[in-house]
Design an enzyme around this catalytic site. Structure first.
Site, short mmCIF file in Angstrom:
data_model
loop_
_atom_site.label_atom_id
_atom_site.label_comp_id
_atom_site.label_asym_id
_atom_site.label_seq_id
_atom_site.Cartn_x
_atom_site.Cartn_y
_atom_site.Cartn_z
N ARG A 65 16.05 18.59 1.87
CA ARG A 65 14.56 18.66 1.71
C ARG A 65 13.87 18.55 2.97
NH1 ARG A 65 14.50 13.05 -1.42
NH2 ARG A 65 16.58 13.87 -2.02
N LYS A 108 29.21 10.82 2.39
CA LYS A 108 29.44 10.82 1.33
C LYS A 108 30.99 10.40 0.77
CE LYS A 108 27.05 15.04 -0.18
NZ LYS A 108 26.18 14.56 -1.17
N1 BES Z 1 23.70 18.44 -1.77
C1 BES Z 1 23.20 17.20 -2.12
C2 BES Z 1 22.85 17.27 -3.69
C3 BES Z 1 24.05 17.62 -4.77
C4 BES Z 1 24.77 16.80 -5.09
C5 BES Z 1 24.34 19.05 -4.99
C6 BES Z 1 25.97 16.94 -6.17
C7 BES Z 1 25.08 19.20 -5.80
C8 BES Z 1 25.88 18.34 -6.64
C9 BES Z 1 22.13 16.60 -1.62
O1 BES Z 1 21.95 16.98 -0.05
C10 BES Z 1 22.35 15.34 -1.53
O2 BES Z 1 23.20 14.83 -0.98
N2 BES Z 1 21.15 14.55 -2.33
C11 BES Z 1 21.45 12.99 -2.26
C12 BES Z 1 20.00 12.68 -2.21
C13 BES Z 1 20.00 11.00 -2.15
C14 BES Z 1 20.31 10.66 -0.84
C15 BES Z 1 18.54 10.40 -2.14
C16 BES Z 1 22.13 12.74 -3.62
O3 BES Z 1 21.80 13.47 -4.68
O4 BES Z 1 23.04 11.68 -3.76
MN MN Z 2 23.13 15.78 0.94
#
Ligand code: BES
Ligand code: MN
Ligand code: ZN
Length: 502
Positions: A358, A284
């Site tokens: 997931r 990230k």
């Molecule tokens: N934990 C994150 C989602 C999240 C984002 C929670 C912001 C709270 C605030 C999750 O694991 C994630 O990173 N999801 C990705 C999925 C994507 C790679 C398809 C996302 O939402 O960017």
């Molecule tokens: Mn994630």
């Protein structure tokens, strides 16, 4: 936690640092509650001194009482238009008053409830529910997370007790029930908030499991914890691959509460327990990455709700399942393009290591099958896409059964932890097709919350199921009347409200 109680007392003899009275804002009720206040306070108060009290929601006015009162102050608290007042307005007013008292460094307050059973404010809600809302507001409103402060002032929580005052014996019984429920639920929410706010340095799968065990056993639950070896022997490939890049080994936490009949099928709660989400190799950006210490908010909600359900002795059988991992990049981490196998044998192409939630939930949903559950509800901070769609005021909901979806909507409206349904139409399924495996863990640019939901659906057996994406509601950027910036503890109140009716 603040001490919440109920007492049968005459207004003038209540001994507290401040009485709290609610004042409506519409002309008619505003005038009539002021008249009652004048009657109560007698000559000691000049009518002009309360003239400016509008009763608008959020407003507080402090009056000092004559000597015949055992309480030295009255905090007049606006509750808004009497026609619009509902449990949420009441919860907020309860919080506003408690925070005012806290700001004045008072140690005790007493809420006067007369207004709820006279003609100024006639609600359909029971006095028990009204009392629960006030007490919940008080407790949740003054929540603090002082663990990492050194300064005594910052650590301190002056307001120690809130008493709800009954004026008849029958009232007292109802108020007592409401206050007791609020105390238990608030304790569950405090636990969930504390877990969410604790940094990843201190909260990792092992410590999360230890806290879940302590807190839930204390309340009467049975707790079992699987270590990495056991997880390997169960072939939970989602959990194993997500935790591969981390120095912290994963855990699978099972919490049981058997309050129902022996033969009754259980309700299963599943919570995403990523104790820190860096994204892994699909790392990230650094801005706000610290928020990802709260990526175990689904787990926190399940732990808080299991503890509260046990303390309330709910007459249901409940299972809490928590896959707990840390998602880190390293030489041992899984890579984009890797193919892994979930517990049921399904192969998954991991196109993005940041879509890790997931993967671990898939193992838990497969594991849930062995309980022959009546229903399964999972809670997860699953997608940024859900935050884009709904912001911070609604949890995203997807599911396979109209009845449970409606029941959760109703519980959401009552608790004000509202949920909003997103569709799992068949057409979305193709977005997570893989060229080399049974399914892919990401679906591309569009409908990210839904493709995540569809991924989970592939691991759901023929039980009733609802998925709650709490990414926007669990992590708050600003404070509300009874929520603070940071971990909201969302899900505890929603789940308890739902479970009270199943
Ligand atoms: N934990 C994150 C989602 C999240 C984002 C929670 C912001 C709270 C605030 C999750 O694991 C994630 O990173 N999801 C990705 C999925 C994507 C790679 C398809 C996302 O939402 O960017
Ligand atoms: Mn994630
Ligand atoms: Zn995540």
């Amino acid at each position: 936690m603040i001490n919440l109680k109920a007492e049968l007392k005459d207004v003038s003899s209540i001994k507290s640092d401040a009485l709290v009275m609610f004042i409506p804002s519409d002309d008619k009720s505003n005038k009539s509650s002021k008249r009652k206040l004048e009657n109560l306070l007698g000559k000691s108060i000049s009518p002009t001194s309360i003239k400016d009290v509008t009763g608008k929601a959020g407003e507080t006015t402090v009056l000092y009482t004559p000597d015949i009162f055992a309480s030295k102050r009255i905090i007049l608290t606006g509750i808004g238009e009497s026609e619009k007042v509902n449990l949420e307005y009441i919860r907020r007013a309860g919080a506003v008053a408690a925070k005012k008292a806290q700001g004045l460094k008072l140690s005790s307050i007493a809420y006067i409830l007369d207004i709820f059973d006279n003609s100024d404010l006639k609600l359909d809600d029971s006095l028990e529910d009204i009392s629960c809302a006030i007490a919940e507001g008080a407790a949740l409103g003054i929540y603090k997370f002082p663990t990492y402060f050194s300064d005594e002032e910052q650590k301190s929580n002056p307001l120690q007790s809130a008493t709800l005052i009954a004026h008849t014996k029958k009232n007292l019984k109802e108020i007592e029930r409401g206050v007791k429920r609020a105390a238990i639920i608030s304790e569950g929410v405090y636990l969930a908030r504390d877990l969410g706010n604790t940094p990843g340095l201190d909260l990792y799968p092992e410590t999360l499991a230890a806290i879940a065990r302590n807190e839930c056993r204390k309340a009467g639950c049975k707790v079992t914890i699987f270590d990495e070896k056991k997880i390997e022997s169960l072939r939970m490939g989602g959990i194993l691959s997500v935790s591969k890049g981390s120095e912290q080994s994963p855990r699978f936490i099972i919490i049981e509460w058997n309050g129902g009949k022996r033969t009754e099928k259980p309700h299963v709660l599943v919570g995403k327990g990523i104790t820190f989400d860096t994204g892994g190799i699909s790392i990230k950006p650094s801005a706000n990455m610290g928020e990802m210490k709260m990526d175990m908010s689904g787990a926190a909600a399940v732990i808080g709700a299991m503890k509260a359900a046990a303390m309330m002795k709910l007459r249901v059988n409940l299972i809490g399942l928590i896959p707990a991992c840390e998602n880190m990049p390293s030489g041992k981490a899984i890579r984009p393009g890797d193919v892994i196998r979930i517990m049921d044998g399904t192969s998954v192409e991991v196109d993005n290591t940041d879509a890790e939630g997931r993967l671990i939930l898939a193992d838990a949903l497969v594991y849930a099958k062995r309980y022959k559950p009546k229903a399964v509800v999972d809670l997860a901070t699953l997608t940024g896409a859900c935050v884009v769609a709904l912001g911070h005021y609604a949890t995203g909901m997807m599911g396979n059964d109209e009845n449970i979806i409606e029941a959760l909507k109703a519980a959401g409206n009552r608790s004000y932890e509202r949920v909003w349904e997103l569709p799992l139409y068949d057409e979305y399924e193709k977005l997570i097709k893989s060229d080399i495996a049974d399914v892919k863990n990401v679906g591309g640019r569009w409908a990210g919350a839904i493709t995540a939901g569809w991924f989970l659906k592939k691991f759901v057996d023929n039980y009733q199921w609802v998925h709650l994406d709490i990414a926007g509601t669990a992590i708050l950027e600003e404070s509300g009347d009874y929520t603070q910036k940071g971990a909201s503890g969302v899900g505890v109140r929603l789940l308890i409200e739902w479970l009270r009716t199943v």
